[in-house]
Design an enzyme around this catalytic site. Sequence first.
Site, PDB file in Angstrom:
ATOM      1  CG  ASP A   8      75.017  39.341  26.970  1.00 22.18           C
ATOM      2  OD1 ASP A   8      73.935  39.504  27.558  1.00 22.18           O
ATOM      3  OD2 ASP A   8      75.272  39.826  25.846  1.00 22.18           O
ATOM      4  CG  ASP A 129      67.456  39.000  19.087  1.00 23.65           C
ATOM      5  OD1 ASP A 129      67.179  39.998  19.766  1.00 23.65           O
ATOM      6  OD2 ASP A 129      67.480  37.842  19.545  1.00 23.65           O
TER       7      ASP A 129
END
Length: 239
Positions: A8, A129
């Site tokens: 990330d 998500d």
Amino acid sequence: MKLLPAIDIYKGKCVRLEKGEFQKSVIYNSCPFDQAKKFVSHGFNSLHIIDLDGAKKGTLINLKILKKIMNIPNLSVQFGGGIRDIAIMQKLFSIGMDKLIIGTSIFKKDFLKKVCENFEPNKIILALDFKLLNEQPIIMKNGWQQDSKVNLFEFIENTNHFDNLLITDISVDGMLSGPNLKMYRKLIRCFPNKHIIASGGIADLDDLKALSKINVKTTVIGKAIYENKISLSELENVS
């Protein structure tokens, strides 16, 4: 089960968040390129990379870093973060991305239709998500900051063409508290023809074995690696 180490990128560095909260980011490597090389050196030629800056701001931010990573030979990357239009997707595929992850933009009018017109559906991953809101799994958007008001199961039921689904329970992401096995088990039972990619909460090898046991085919693993809860050599044996 296929394992995908995660990178990330936030403010140019390799970080992990807790429950998607940017103010709780922890830097694990100041150079995402070096982190990618480390994963490859341990035999992982498929990576999961997210541009958190892009996800937050709604546009691709870390293209320079991505281009450098894509110069690593024989590397396959599924990438997401800030993908909001077809032109950005074309640019990312042009630098060698294997698959693209789209999240917030799936709620733009006719966007998925345009994606189908321009790309093979098997090259696309839908990022679903979710958070449990009033006991319902609701998909979040805009870098996990905004409630889409769309139920996870209803969205999947009404979405054709796309079989690759990245499912993250935001409440356990980055917490090393274990994945939401109950949710993955239900998803696989309800949608047996979908490719469910599990992400979030994995803490140890037992979690990976549990996911494999319920027939999860692909799993993204991040913080457990960075916190040395699972070594890369142990992951080589699992994958």
